[in-house]
Design a protein around this motif. Sequence first.
Motif, PDB file in Angstrom:
ATOM      1  N   PHE A 171     -11.454 -25.502  33.045  1.00  0.00           N
ATOM      2  CA  PHE A 171     -11.761 -25.848  34.428  1.00  0.00           C
ATOM      3  C   PHE A 171     -11.473 -27.317  34.673  1.00  0.00           C
ATOM      4  CE2 PHE A 171     -14.823 -22.333  33.681  1.00  0.00           C
ATOM      5  CZ  PHE A 171     -14.301 -21.442  34.598  1.00  0.00           C
ATOM      6  N   GLN A 172     -11.019 -27.620  35.885  1.00  0.00           N
ATOM      7  CA  GLN A 172     -10.786 -28.994  36.285  1.00  0.00           C
ATOM      8  C   GLN A 172     -11.663 -29.279  37.492  1.00  0.00           C
ATOM      9  OE1 GLN A 172      -7.266 -30.812  35.804  1.00  0.00           O
ATOM     10  NE2 GLN A 172      -6.866 -29.708  33.927  1.00  0.00           N
ATOM     11  N   PHE A 173     -12.433 -30.339  37.406  1.00  0.00           N
ATOM     12  CA  PHE A 173     -13.353 -30.707  38.472  1.00  0.00           C
ATOM     13  C   PHE A 173     -12.909 -32.020  39.088  1.00  0.00           C
ATOM     14  CE2 PHE A 173     -15.674 -28.071  35.510  1.00  0.00           C
ATOM     15  CZ  PHE A 173     -16.236 -27.135  36.346  1.00  0.00           C
ATOM     16  N   PRO A 174     -13.137 -32.196  40.392  1.00  0.00           N
ATOM     17  CA  PRO A 174     -13.648 -31.223  41.353  1.00  0.00           C
ATOM     18  C   PRO A 174     -12.630 -30.119  41.584  1.00  0.00           C
ATOM     19  CG  PRO A 174     -12.924 -33.169  42.521  1.00  0.00           C
ATOM     20  CD  PRO A 174     -12.773 -33.460  41.037  1.00  0.00           C
ATOM     21  N   GLY A 175     -13.103 -29.000  42.106  1.00  0.00           N
ATOM     22  CA  GLY A 175     -12.204 -27.883  42.360  1.00  0.00           C
ATOM     23  C   GLY A 175     -12.875 -26.799  43.176  1.00  0.00           C
ATOM     24  N   VAL A 176     -12.048 -25.814  43.537  1.00  0.00           N
ATOM     25  CA  VAL A 176     -12.536 -24.639  44.254  1.00  0.00           C
ATOM     26  C   VAL A 176     -12.543 -23.493  43.258  1.00  0.00           C
ATOM     27  CG1 VAL A 176     -12.057 -23.004  46.113  1.00  0.00           C
ATOM     28  CG2 VAL A 176     -11.708 -25.454  46.485  1.00  0.00           C
ATOM     29  N   PHE A 177     -13.673 -22.782  43.192  1.00  0.00           N
ATOM     30  CA  PHE A 177     -13.851 -21.706  42.230  1.00  0.00           C
ATOM     31  C   PHE A 177     -14.332 -20.445  42.937  1.00  0.00           C
ATOM     32  CE2 PHE A 177     -14.465 -25.741  40.210  1.00  0.00           C
ATOM     33  CZ  PHE A 177     -13.653 -25.660  39.098  1.00  0.00           C
ATOM     34  N   GLU A 178     -14.055 -19.313  42.331  1.00  0.00           N
ATOM     35  CA  GLU A 178     -14.543 -18.031  42.844  1.00  0.00           C
ATOM     36  C   GLU A 178     -15.678 -17.547  41.972  1.00  0.00           C
ATOM     37  OE1 GLU A 178     -10.944 -15.592  44.995  1.00  0.00           O
ATOM     38  OE2 GLU A 178     -11.557 -14.994  42.997  1.00  0.00           O
ATOM     39  N   ILE A 179     -16.610 -16.866  42.600  1.00  0.00           N
ATOM     40  CA  ILE A 179     -17.682 -16.212  41.872  1.00  0.00           C
ATOM     41  C   ILE A 179     -17.822 -14.812  42.463  1.00  0.00           C
ATOM     42  CG2 ILE A 179     -19.523 -17.072  43.370  1.00  0.00           C
ATOM     43  CD1 ILE A 179     -21.234 -17.351  40.787  1.00  0.00           C
ATOM     44  N   SER A 213     -15.612 -18.027  47.402  1.00  0.00           N
ATOM     45  CA  SER A 213     -15.157 -19.288  46.822  1.00  0.00           C
ATOM     46  C   SER A 213     -16.094 -20.413  47.231  1.00  0.00           C
ATOM     47  CB  SER A 213     -13.738 -19.615  47.307  1.00  0.00           C
ATOM     48  OG  SER A 213     -12.830 -18.655  46.839  1.00  0.00           O
ATOM     49  N   PHE A 214     -16.205 -21.399  46.342  1.00  0.00           N
ATOM     50  CA  PHE A 214     -17.063 -22.550  46.603  1.00  0.00           C
ATOM     51  C   PHE A 214     -16.479 -23.783  45.944  1.00  0.00           C
ATOM     52  CE2 PHE A 214     -18.378 -20.723  42.638  1.00  0.00           C
ATOM     53  CZ  PHE A 214     -18.700 -21.804  41.836  1.00  0.00           C
ATOM     54  N   GLN A 215     -16.876 -24.939  46.449  1.00  0.00           N
ATOM     55  CA  GLN A 215     -16.436 -26.220  45.901  1.00  0.00           C
ATOM     56  C   GLN A 215     -17.446 -26.668  44.854  1.00  0.00           C
ATOM     57  OE1 GLN A 215     -13.741 -28.305  46.738  1.00  0.00           O
ATOM     58  NE2 GLN A 215     -14.423 -29.706  45.149  1.00  0.00           N
ATOM     59  N   ALA A 216     -16.959 -27.063  43.684  1.00  0.00           N
ATOM     60  CA  ALA A 216     -17.826 -27.625  42.646  1.00  0.00           C
ATOM     61  C   ALA A 216     -17.221 -28.943  42.185  1.00  0.00           C
ATOM     62  CB  ALA A 216     -17.971 -26.670  41.470  1.00  0.00           C
ATOM     63  N   ASP A 217     -18.051 -29.967  42.177  1.00  0.00           N
ATOM     64  CA  ASP A 217     -17.592 -31.288  41.758  1.00  0.00           C
ATOM     65  C   ASP A 217     -17.786 -31.529  40.270  1.00  0.00           C
ATOM     66  OD1 ASP A 217     -16.851 -31.926  44.380  1.00  0.00           O
ATOM     67  OD2 ASP A 217     -18.865 -32.649  44.857  1.00  0.00           O
ATOM     68  N   SER A 218     -18.529 -30.634  39.602  1.00  0.00           N
ATOM     69  CA  SER A 218     -18.810 -30.821  38.177  1.00  0.00           C
ATOM     70  C   SER A 218     -19.098 -29.468  37.531  1.00  0.00           C
ATOM     71  CB  SER A 218     -20.033 -31.732  37.996  1.00  0.00           C
ATOM     72  OG  SER A 218     -21.187 -31.103  38.527  1.00  0.00           O
ATOM     73  N   ARG A 219     -19.081 -29.442  36.227  1.00  0.00           N
ATOM     74  CA  ARG A 219     -19.430 -28.241  35.474  1.00  0.00           C
ATOM     75  C   ARG A 219     -20.878 -27.836  35.789  1.00  0.00           C
ATOM     76  NH1 ARG A 219     -17.393 -24.364  32.428  1.00  0.00           N
ATOM     77  NH2 ARG A 219     -15.789 -25.741  31.666  1.00  0.00           N
ATOM     78  N   GLU A 220     -21.751 -28.804  35.984  1.00  0.00           N
ATOM     79  CA  GLU A 220     -23.148 -28.518  36.296  1.00  0.00           C
ATOM     80  C   GLU A 220     -23.266 -27.754  37.615  1.00  0.00           C
ATOM     81  OE1 GLU A 220     -22.031 -31.606  35.341  1.00  0.00           O
ATOM     82  OE2 GLU A 220     -22.834 -31.491  33.304  1.00  0.00           O
ATOM     83  N   GLN A 221     -22.492 -28.137  38.620  1.00  0.00           N
ATOM     84  CA  GLN A 221     -22.517 -27.415  39.892  1.00  0.00           C
ATOM     85  C   GLN A 221     -21.978 -26.001  39.717  1.00  0.00           C
ATOM     86  OE1 GLN A 221     -20.419 -29.887  42.732  1.00  0.00           O
ATOM     87  NE2 GLN A 221     -22.375 -30.514  43.626  1.00  0.00           N
ATOM     88  N   TYR A 222     -20.919 -25.853  38.938  1.00  0.00           N
ATOM     89  CA  TYR A 222     -20.352 -24.530  38.671  1.00  0.00           C
ATOM     90  C   TYR A 222     -21.405 -23.632  38.020  1.00  0.00           C
ATOM     91  CZ  TYR A 222     -17.477 -20.881  36.630  1.00  0.00           C
ATOM     92  OH  TYR A 222     -16.972 -19.660  36.265  1.00  0.00           O
ATOM     93  N   GLU A 223     -22.083 -24.153  37.018  1.00  0.00           N
ATOM     94  CA  GLU A 223     -23.122 -23.386  36.328  1.00  0.00           C
ATOM     95  C   GLU A 223     -24.316 -23.115  37.240  1.00  0.00           C
ATOM     96  OE1 GLU A 223     -23.813 -25.520  32.677  1.00  0.00           O
ATOM     97  OE2 GLU A 223     -21.840 -24.969  31.906  1.00  0.00           O
ATOM     98  N   ALA A 224     -24.608 -24.046  38.144  1.00  0.00           N
ATOM     99  CA  ALA A 224     -25.708 -23.855  39.098  1.00  0.00           C
ATOM    100  C   ALA A 224     -25.414 -22.672  40.021  1.00  0.00           C
ATOM    101  CB  ALA A 224     -25.933 -25.124  39.911  1.00  0.00           C
ATOM    102  N   ALA A 225     -24.145 -22.454  40.357  1.00  0.00           N
ATOM    103  CA  ALA A 225     -23.770 -21.319  41.204  1.00  0.00           C
ATOM    104  C   ALA A 225     -24.116 -20.010  40.505  1.00  0.00           C
ATOM    105  CB  ALA A 225     -22.282 -21.371  41.535  1.00  0.00           C
ATOM    106  N   HIS A 226     -23.735 -19.880  39.255  1.00  0.00           N
ATOM    107  CA  HIS A 226     -24.047 -18.663  38.504  1.00  0.00           C
ATOM    108  C   HIS A 226     -25.559 -18.493  38.344  1.00  0.00           C
ATOM    109  CE1 HIS A 226     -20.129 -17.046  37.312  1.00  0.00           C
ATOM    110  NE2 HIS A 226     -19.728 -18.295  37.398  1.00  0.00           N
ATOM    111  N   HIS A 227     -26.232 -19.580  38.037  1.00  0.00           N
ATOM    112  CA  HIS A 227     -27.686 -19.511  37.861  1.00  0.00           C
ATOM    113  C   HIS A 227     -28.375 -19.063  39.151  1.00  0.00           C
ATOM    114  CE1 HIS A 227     -31.644 -20.414  36.319  1.00  0.00           C
ATOM    115  NE2 HIS A 227     -31.881 -21.087  37.433  1.00  0.00           N
ATOM    116  N   ALA A 228     -27.961 -19.630  40.278  1.00  0.00           N
ATOM    117  CA  ALA A 228     -28.586 -19.293  41.567  1.00  0.00           C
ATOM    118  C   ALA A 228     -28.416 -17.815  41.890  1.00  0.00           C
ATOM    119  CB  ALA A 228     -27.981 -20.149  42.679  1.00  0.00           C
TER     120      ALA A 228
END
Length: 90
Positions: A10-18, A64-79
């Motif tokens: 993964f490259q941050f910041p970026g747009v990711f799908e969940i 899709s959502f914007q994540a500026d860091s790995r922590e934000q990406y993981e927060a999406a899955h956690h939420a």
Amino acid sequence: MADEAQGKGFQFPGVFEITAMGAATADLQTVLPRELTQAGLTVLHETVRSRPSTAGRFVSVTVSFQADSREQYEAAHHALRAHPEVKWTL
């Protein structure tokens, strides 16, 4: 070799799908964007799409959502995993 490693992952910041799956009656098309927004993420609402299971009892919803860091990406899955109507996420 180092150049190859930089192009992977993964490259941050970026747009990711969940994608999340749950009961078709759970209104996940509305729930997912709301939960991601409440987690502090920027949701691209125009990307929300859903697909019912063959029998129609379940639905998978992708957003899709914007994540500026790995922590934000993981927060999406956690939420989403914390929501009682979500059975799993990808």
